[in-house]
Motif scaffolding. Sequence first.
Motif, PDB file in Angstrom:
ATOM      1  N   LYS A 102       0.869  -1.185   0.000  1.00 17.69           N
ATOM      2  CA  LYS A 102       0.000   0.000   0.000  1.00 17.69           C
ATOM      3  C   LYS A 102       0.902   1.230   0.000  1.00 17.69           C
ATOM      4  CE  LYS A 102      -4.007  -2.126   1.327  1.00 17.69           C
ATOM      5  NZ  LYS A 102      -4.585  -2.740   0.184  1.00 17.69           N
ATOM      6  N   ARG A 103       0.614   2.151  -0.920  1.00 13.71           N
ATOM      7  CA  ARG A 103       1.350   3.416  -1.000  1.00 13.71           C
ATOM      8  C   ARG A 103       0.362   4.551  -0.770  1.00 13.71           C
ATOM      9  NH1 ARG A 103       5.904   2.385  -4.892  1.00 13.71           N
ATOM     10  NH2 ARG A 103       5.559   0.263  -5.587  1.00 13.71           N
ATOM     11  N   VAL A 104       0.743   5.472   0.105  1.00 13.93           N
ATOM     12  CA  VAL A 104      -0.090   6.633   0.367  1.00 13.93           C
ATOM     13  C   VAL A 104       0.792   7.862   0.187  1.00 13.93           C
ATOM     14  CG1 VAL A 104      -1.480   7.873   2.063  1.00 13.93           C
ATOM     15  CG2 VAL A 104      -1.522   5.368   2.007  1.00 13.93           C
ATOM     16  N   GLU A 105       0.401   8.697  -0.763  1.00 14.38           N
ATOM     17  CA  GLU A 105       1.153   9.928  -0.988  1.00 14.38           C
ATOM     18  C   GLU A 105       0.604  11.011  -0.077  1.00 14.38           C
ATOM     19  OE1 GLU A 105       2.532  12.871  -4.609  1.00 14.38           O
ATOM     20  OE2 GLU A 105       1.455  11.041  -5.055  1.00 14.38           O
ATOM     21  N   MET A 106       1.505  11.726   0.564  1.00 10.13           N
ATOM     22  CA  MET A 106       1.074  12.810   1.439  1.00 10.13           C
ATOM     23  C   MET A 106       2.103  13.923   1.439  1.00 10.13           C
ATOM     24  SD  MET A 106       1.642  11.627   5.360  1.00 10.13           S
ATOM     25  CE  MET A 106       2.078  13.217   6.009  1.00 10.13           C
ATOM     26  N   GLU A 107       1.637  15.113   1.593  1.00 13.66           N
ATOM     27  CA  GLU A 107       2.505  16.292   1.628  1.00 13.66           C
ATOM     28  C   GLU A 107       2.705  16.806   3.049  1.00 13.66           C
ATOM     29  OE1 GLU A 107       4.128  17.785  -0.916  1.00 13.66           O
ATOM     30  OE2 GLU A 107       3.419  16.195  -2.239  1.00 13.66           O
ATOM     31  N   GLY A 108       1.728  16.592   3.915  1.00 13.46           N
ATOM     32  CA  GLY A 108       1.770  17.134   5.272  1.00 13.46           C
ATOM     33  C   GLY A 108       2.763  16.428   6.168  1.00 13.46           C
ATOM     34  N   LYS A 109       2.718  16.800   7.437  1.00 17.70           N
ATOM     35  CA  LYS A 109       3.669  16.255   8.386  1.00 17.70           C
ATOM     36  C   LYS A 109       3.046  15.271   9.358  1.00 17.70           C
ATOM     37  CE  LYS A 109       6.449  20.429   8.272  1.00 17.70           C
ATOM     38  NZ  LYS A 109       7.758  20.212   7.837  1.00 17.70           N
ATOM     39  N   ASP A 110       1.784  14.904   9.182  1.00 21.33           N
ATOM     40  CA  ASP A 110       1.125  14.003  10.116  1.00 21.33           C
ATOM     41  C   ASP A 110       1.161  12.562   9.610  1.00 21.33           C
ATOM     42  OD1 ASP A 110      -0.212  13.122  12.350  1.00 21.33           O
ATOM     43  OD2 ASP A 110      -2.191  13.635  11.568  1.00 21.33           O
ATOM     44  N   LYS A 111       2.346  12.073   9.360  1.00 21.51           N
ATOM     45  CA  LYS A 111       2.537  10.724   8.861  1.00 21.51           C
ATOM     46  C   LYS A 111       1.966   9.697   9.844  1.00 21.51           C
ATOM     47  CE  LYS A 111       6.295   7.747   7.360  1.00 21.51           C
ATOM     48  NZ  LYS A 111       7.724   7.722   7.047  1.00 21.51           N
ATOM     49  N   ALA A 112       2.238   9.866  11.124  1.00 23.83           N
ATOM     50  CA  ALA A 112       1.751   8.932  12.140  1.00 23.83           C
ATOM     51  C   ALA A 112       0.231   8.899  12.163  1.00 23.83           C
ATOM     52  CB  ALA A 112       2.306   9.293  13.514  1.00 23.83           C
ATOM     53  N   GLY A 113      -0.411  10.037  12.004  1.00 25.99           N
ATOM     54  CA  GLY A 113      -1.870  10.094  11.974  1.00 25.99           C
ATOM     55  C   GLY A 113      -2.441   9.327  10.801  1.00 25.99           C
ATOM     56  N   VAL A 114      -1.797   9.432   9.642  1.00 21.31           N
ATOM     57  CA  VAL A 114      -2.232   8.702   8.450  1.00 21.31           C
ATOM     58  C   VAL A 114      -2.087   7.199   8.687  1.00 21.31           C
ATOM     59  CG1 VAL A 114      -1.689   8.239   6.023  1.00 21.31           C
ATOM     60  CG2 VAL A 114      -1.731  10.594   6.864  1.00 21.31           C
ATOM     61  N   ILE A 115      -0.972   6.792   9.284  1.00 18.12           N
ATOM     62  CA  ILE A 115      -0.747   5.373   9.559  1.00 18.12           C
ATOM     63  C   ILE A 115      -1.793   4.840  10.540  1.00 18.12           C
ATOM     64  CG2 ILE A 115       0.860   3.705  10.579  1.00 18.12           C
ATOM     65  CD1 ILE A 115       3.142   5.542   9.464  1.00 18.12           C
ATOM     66  N   LEU A 116      -2.077   5.599  11.593  1.00 18.97           N
ATOM     67  CA  LEU A 116      -3.099   5.171  12.563  1.00 18.97           C
ATOM     68  C   LEU A 116      -4.465   5.041  11.913  1.00 18.97           C
ATOM     69  CD1 LEU A 116      -2.196   7.152  15.806  1.00 18.97           C
ATOM     70  CD2 LEU A 116      -1.881   4.717  15.339  1.00 18.97           C
ATOM     71  N   PHE A 117      -4.820   6.007  11.067  1.00 19.50           N
ATOM     72  CA  PHE A 117      -6.105   5.967  10.364  1.00 19.50           C
ATOM     73  C   PHE A 117      -6.201   4.710   9.498  1.00 19.50           C
ATOM     74  CE2 PHE A 117      -8.512   6.827   6.477  1.00 19.50           C
ATOM     75  CZ  PHE A 117      -9.769   7.043   7.017  1.00 19.50           C
ATOM     76  N   LEU A 118      -5.151   4.436   8.715  1.00 21.36           N
ATOM     77  CA  LEU A 118      -5.160   3.269   7.834  1.00 21.36           C
ATOM     78  C   LEU A 118      -5.173   1.960   8.618  1.00 21.36           C
ATOM     79  CD1 LEU A 118      -2.733   4.497   5.067  1.00 21.36           C
ATOM     80  CD2 LEU A 118      -5.182   4.044   4.830  1.00 21.36           C
ATOM     81  N   SER A 119      -4.479   1.929   9.752  1.00 22.74           N
ATOM     82  CA  SER A 119      -4.469   0.696  10.547  1.00 22.74           C
ATOM     83  C   SER A 119      -5.866   0.393  11.092  1.00 22.74           C
ATOM     84  CB  SER A 119      -3.435   0.772  11.671  1.00 22.74           C
ATOM     85  OG  SER A 119      -3.816   1.689  12.659  1.00 22.74           O
ATOM     86  N   LYS A 120      -6.607   1.433  11.446  1.00 17.98           N
ATOM     87  CA  LYS A 120      -7.992   1.228  11.907  1.00 17.98           C
ATOM     88  C   LYS A 120      -8.881   0.807  10.734  1.00 17.98           C
ATOM     89  CE  LYS A 120      -7.684   4.597  15.608  1.00 17.98           C
ATOM     90  NZ  LYS A 120      -8.053   5.954  16.020  1.00 17.98           N
ATOM     91  N   MET A 121      -8.723   1.491   9.606  1.00 13.53           N
ATOM     92  CA  MET A 121      -9.545   1.224   8.435  1.00 13.53           C
ATOM     93  C   MET A 121      -9.339  -0.204   7.905  1.00 13.53           C
ATOM     94  SD  MET A 121      -9.748   3.435   4.932  1.00 13.53           S
ATOM     95  CE  MET A 121      -8.456   2.619   4.024  1.00 13.53           C
ATOM     96  N   LEU A 122      -8.097  -0.683   7.964  1.00  8.40           N
ATOM     97  CA  LEU A 122      -7.766  -2.015   7.445  1.00  8.40           C
ATOM     98  C   LEU A 122      -7.877  -3.113   8.503  1.00  8.40           C
ATOM     99  CD1 LEU A 122      -4.644  -0.982   5.327  1.00  8.40           C
ATOM    100  CD2 LEU A 122      -6.923  -1.581   4.461  1.00  8.40           C
ATOM    101  N   ASN A 123      -8.286  -2.745   9.724  1.00  7.88           N
ATOM    102  CA  ASN A 123      -8.398  -3.709  10.832  1.00  7.88           C
ATOM    103  C   ASN A 123      -7.087  -4.455  11.088  1.00  7.88           C
ATOM    104  OD1 ASN A 123     -11.148  -3.159  11.395  1.00  7.88           O
ATOM    105  ND2 ASN A 123     -11.721  -4.422   9.646  1.00  7.88           N
ATOM    106  N   ILE A 124      -6.010  -3.712  11.215  1.00  5.89           N
ATOM    107  CA  ILE A 124      -4.683  -4.288  11.450  1.00  5.89           C
ATOM    108  C   ILE A 124      -4.604  -4.817  12.877  1.00  5.89           C
ATOM    109  CG2 ILE A 124      -2.207  -3.764  11.542  1.00  5.89           C
ATOM    110  CD1 ILE A 124      -3.410  -3.799   8.689  1.00  5.89           C
ATOM    111  N   ASP A 125      -3.995  -5.984  13.036  1.00  6.30           N
ATOM    112  CA  ASP A 125      -3.826  -6.595  14.354  1.00  6.30           C
ATOM    113  C   ASP A 125      -2.484  -6.269  14.986  1.00  6.30           C
ATOM    114  OD1 ASP A 125      -6.316  -8.181  14.428  1.00  6.30           O
ATOM    115  OD2 ASP A 125      -5.407  -9.217  12.714  1.00  6.30           O
ATOM    116  N   LEU A 126      -1.470  -6.010  14.167  1.00  9.91           N
ATOM    117  CA  LEU A 126      -0.112  -5.832  14.665  1.00  9.91           C
ATOM    118  C   LEU A 126       0.682  -4.960  13.702  1.00  9.91           C
ATOM    119  CD1 LEU A 126       1.849  -6.849  16.892  1.00  9.91           C
ATOM    120  CD2 LEU A 126       2.213  -8.879  15.510  1.00  9.91           C
ATOM    121  N   ILE A 127       1.378  -3.962  14.239  1.00 11.89           N
ATOM    122  CA  ILE A 127       2.197  -3.057  13.423  1.00 11.89           C
ATOM    123  C   ILE A 127       3.650  -3.203  13.847  1.00 11.89           C
ATOM    124  CG2 ILE A 127       2.714  -0.649  12.838  1.00 11.89           C
ATOM    125  CD1 ILE A 127      -0.209   0.029  13.513  1.00 11.89           C
TER     126      ILE A 127
END
Length: 193
Positions: A102-127
């Motif tokens: 999965k590739r997500v292009e972003m310009e902002g500085k909230d990389k961790a926020g994007v990762i947290l959002f995607l982990s919830k959206m994809l129902n991730i069990d372990l990062i």
Amino acid sequence: MQGGTPTTRKVMVIAEPTRESAIALQYTLSHAIFEQDELILLHVGKYPSSRRNTFSTFMRRPKVGSSSAIACSDVGGGNVDFLEEMKHACKVAQPKLLVSVKRVEMEGKDKAGVILFLSKMLNIDLIFIGQRRSLSSSILGCRRPGGSMRGVEDTAEYLIENSNCNCVGVQKKGQNAGYLLNTKTHKNFWLLA
């Protein structure tokens, strides 16, 4: 496990063209993932990446008994997509493992926020995330007395503290000294492996 069939977990590795990311993937493949699991390699950043492909450089150093490290040395090259190279390393290490990129292009500085959002959206069990620590942050710690982080928050630390699922920061301690793992409940856990 219900009825003798293992449950499938969704495991995410934060993929970057860095040595730390390669170490996190190496640890995940050798110690934390099972053949029935699904592995997602997630990269959040700007494209195209003009950074040198450090993943192939790191994986060229064969680890004793590791076929994936040796096989990846054949894939190296300056213009090879590091995500495809990481996916190839996964397939060499565990051929039956389901791996997606999965590739997500972003310009902002909230990389961790994007990762947290995607982990919830994809129902991730372990990062799993590669973690770099300087000597001063290891000795002094990252937090101020009030609990806030100094300057820009470290992505790995932020994910470890704020993820709904388990998040593991992985560091390699020397060539044969094992791994240093960080989770919300265990800090600087040294695994000789």
